[in-house]
Design a protein around this motif. Sequence first.
Motif, PDB file in Angstrom:
ATOM      1  N   GLY A  19       0.781  -1.228   0.000  1.00 42.01           N
ATOM      2  CA  GLY A  19       0.000   0.000   0.000  1.00 42.01           C
ATOM      3  C   GLY A  19       0.812   1.278   0.000  1.00 42.01           C
ATOM      4  N   GLU A  20       2.117   1.187  -0.275  1.00 43.01           N
ATOM      5  CA  GLU A  20       2.972   2.369  -0.206  1.00 43.01           C
ATOM      6  C   GLU A  20       3.191   3.051  -1.548  1.00 43.01           C
ATOM      7  OE1 GLU A  20       6.580   1.404   1.789  1.00 43.01           O
ATOM      8  OE2 GLU A  20       5.576   0.915   3.691  1.00 43.01           O
ATOM      9  N   LEU A  21       2.881   2.346  -2.655  1.00 42.76           N
ATOM     10  CA  LEU A  21       3.135   2.886  -3.989  1.00 42.76           C
ATOM     11  C   LEU A  21       1.951   2.540  -4.891  1.00 42.76           C
ATOM     12  CD1 LEU A  21       5.376   4.220  -5.853  1.00 42.76           C
ATOM     13  CD2 LEU A  21       5.903   1.866  -6.545  1.00 42.76           C
ATOM     14  N   GLY A  22       1.532   3.494  -5.691  1.00 40.46           N
ATOM     15  CA  GLY A  22       0.426   3.214  -6.602  1.00 40.46           C
ATOM     16  C   GLY A  22       0.343   4.239  -7.710  1.00 40.46           C
ATOM     17  N   GLY A  23      -0.587   4.014  -8.608  1.00 44.58           N
ATOM     18  CA  GLY A  23      -0.757   4.948  -9.707  1.00 44.58           C
ATOM     19  C   GLY A  23      -1.974   4.603 -10.530  1.00 44.58           C
ATOM     20  N   TYR A  24      -2.187   5.386 -11.569  1.00 45.66           N
ATOM     21  CA  TYR A  24      -3.260   5.078 -12.509  1.00 45.66           C
ATOM     22  C   TYR A  24      -2.936   5.671 -13.868  1.00 45.66           C
ATOM     23  CZ  TYR A  24      -5.381   9.802 -12.081  1.00 45.66           C
ATOM     24  OH  TYR A  24      -5.622  11.149 -12.096  1.00 45.66           O
ATOM     25  N   VAL A  25      -3.567   5.096 -14.878  1.00 43.01           N
ATOM     26  CA  VAL A  25      -3.453   5.562 -16.261  1.00 43.01           C
ATOM     27  C   VAL A  25      -4.864   5.674 -16.811  1.00 43.01           C
ATOM     28  CG1 VAL A  25      -2.659   4.981 -18.588  1.00 43.01           C
ATOM     29  CG2 VAL A  25      -1.187   4.496 -16.609  1.00 43.01           C
ATOM     30  N   ARG A  26      -5.135   6.727 -17.573  1.00 38.04           N
ATOM     31  CA  ARG A  26      -6.408   6.845 -18.284  1.00 38.04           C
ATOM     32  C   ARG A  26      -6.155   7.318 -19.703  1.00 38.04           C
ATOM     33  NH1 ARG A  26     -10.336  10.715 -19.885  1.00 38.04           N
ATOM     34  NH2 ARG A  26     -12.362   9.698 -20.162  1.00 38.04           N
ATOM     35  N   LEU A  27      -6.786   6.635 -20.644  1.00 35.51           N
ATOM     36  CA  LEU A  27      -6.819   7.065 -22.034  1.00 35.51           C
ATOM     37  C   LEU A  27      -8.263   7.368 -22.400  1.00 35.51           C
ATOM     38  CD1 LEU A  27      -5.563   7.486 -24.841  1.00 35.51           C
ATOM     39  CD2 LEU A  27      -5.908   5.036 -25.252  1.00 35.51           C
ATOM     40  N   GLY A  28      -8.535   8.604 -22.801  1.00 30.54           N
ATOM     41  CA  GLY A  28      -9.877   9.009 -23.207  1.00 30.54           C
ATOM     42  C   GLY A  28      -9.866   9.476 -24.653  1.00 30.54           C
ATOM     43  N   LEU A  29     -10.689   8.869 -25.487  1.00 31.38           N
ATOM     44  CA  LEU A  29     -10.729   9.183 -26.913  1.00 31.38           C
ATOM     45  C   LEU A  29     -11.950  10.049 -27.212  1.00 31.38           C
ATOM     46  CD1 LEU A  29      -9.981   5.596 -28.280  1.00 31.38           C
ATOM     47  CD2 LEU A  29      -8.334   7.368 -27.579  1.00 31.38           C
ATOM     48  N   TYR A  30     -11.735  11.209 -27.815  1.00 32.93           N
ATOM     49  CA  TYR A  30     -12.807  12.117 -28.218  1.00 32.93           C
ATOM     50  C   TYR A  30     -12.756  12.300 -29.733  1.00 32.93           C
ATOM     51  CZ  TYR A  30     -13.876  13.573 -23.426  1.00 32.93           C
ATOM     52  OH  TYR A  30     -14.275  13.601 -22.114  1.00 32.93           O
ATOM     53  N   PRO A  31     -13.312  11.368 -30.504  1.00 27.16           N
ATOM     54  CA  PRO A  31     -13.192  11.458 -31.961  1.00 27.16           C
ATOM     55  C   PRO A  31     -13.850  12.683 -32.564  1.00 27.16           C
ATOM     56  CG  PRO A  31     -14.725   9.715 -31.319  1.00 27.16           C
ATOM     57  CD  PRO A  31     -14.021  10.153 -30.074  1.00 27.16           C
ATOM     58  N   ASN A  32     -14.940  13.180 -31.953  1.00 27.58           N
ATOM     59  CA  ASN A  32     -15.635  14.339 -32.513  1.00 27.58           C
ATOM     60  C   ASN A  32     -15.075  15.666 -32.006  1.00 27.58           C
ATOM     61  OD1 ASN A  32     -17.393  12.529 -33.820  1.00 27.58           O
ATOM     62  ND2 ASN A  32     -18.627  12.365 -31.963  1.00 27.58           N
ATOM     63  N   TRP A  33     -14.204  15.603 -31.029  1.00 28.48           N
ATOM     64  CA  TRP A  33     -13.478  16.767 -30.517  1.00 28.48           C
ATOM     65  C   TRP A  33     -12.043  16.765 -31.047  1.00 28.48           C
ATOM     66  CZ3 TRP A  33     -12.983  17.889 -24.524  1.00 28.48           C
ATOM     67  CH2 TRP A  33     -12.701  19.245 -24.328  1.00 28.48           C
ATOM     68  N   ASN A  34     -11.716  15.692 -31.762  1.00 25.97           N
ATOM     69  CA  ASN A  34     -10.439  15.535 -32.454  1.00 25.97           C
ATOM     70  C   ASN A  34      -9.249  15.587 -31.507  1.00 25.97           C
ATOM     71  OD1 ASN A  34      -8.875  15.082 -34.764  1.00 25.97           O
ATOM     72  ND2 ASN A  34      -8.478  17.265 -35.038  1.00 25.97           N
TER      73      ASN A  34
END
Length: 295
Positions: A40-55
């Motif tokens: 519980g001492e180290l952590g993280g996250y990744v997010r990829l969000g695709l907005y095709p109509n916002w290019n």
Amino acid sequence: MRIVDLGGGALGPGDEAPHEPGPELLWNESYYFDFVSEDGELGGYVRLGLYPNWNRAWYWACLVGTDGRRHMVVDHDAKLPTGADLDVSGDGHTATQRTVEPMEAVRLTLAADDLRLDLEWRTAGGVYGYALTSRYEIPCRVSGTVDGRPFAGHGQRDHSWGVRDWWSVSWLWSSGRLEDGTYLHGMQANVGVALPWPAFTVPPGGQVEHVEGFSAATEFAGDRPSTARLAFPGLGTTVEPLADAPVELTSPDGALARFSRSMCRFVTDDGRVGHGWTEWHQPPGWREHGWGPLL
């Protein structure tokens, strides 16, 4: 492979790939991956969000520790990936995302100026599909390397597609794993009415089970969430933020939202301890959205 599908759409291996977009400007395809070390001492996250109509694509990656470290990559103008490979790059970072085995394993890499990840999320207990939207969540074991050092822990990944207006509704989302191997997950939007919120547990070595009657409440210190209570029937749990990794989000017309996300310690009323991630989304006027008294 157990798949709990509550009616948001028939889920299958093909849903790991990107979907045909709708016509709306804020139609979005979102992939999340979070992780916490066994201690519980180290952590993280990744997010990829695709907005095709916002290019554009949004790419976020963070690494935090209880020692105060915090490394963030936040790119809201990444070039949209093309084809089946969900690779993105920007100023000072290059990232890849590969489905190793649909619904079973996904591998991510990131090479950035001050953060390097090479991690695999492997399914633990099955797949949970939401009822009210096109989305699924998968509790996982996570392994690989962080900044070139071996990593072993746990986490969760999710995938959703459809219109997402970050500037209208607040919510709490929380996912953790207890020391005995139990996974917990719950989500609640602040919309003024009680709904059958998406929630599940996975017993040690078992399979995903939907839970009825989940609710949550939060206290804040200024803009920062200070503690939350998750009410799974028969299993009250206190959530304590340990390390924060917030992101600010600007809409096409200039509205600003704060996306608070924290690595947390989970403590159940029966004394079990665990770790995971919790997010509190704070759009304009979020204080009036009704976060509820602590339960």
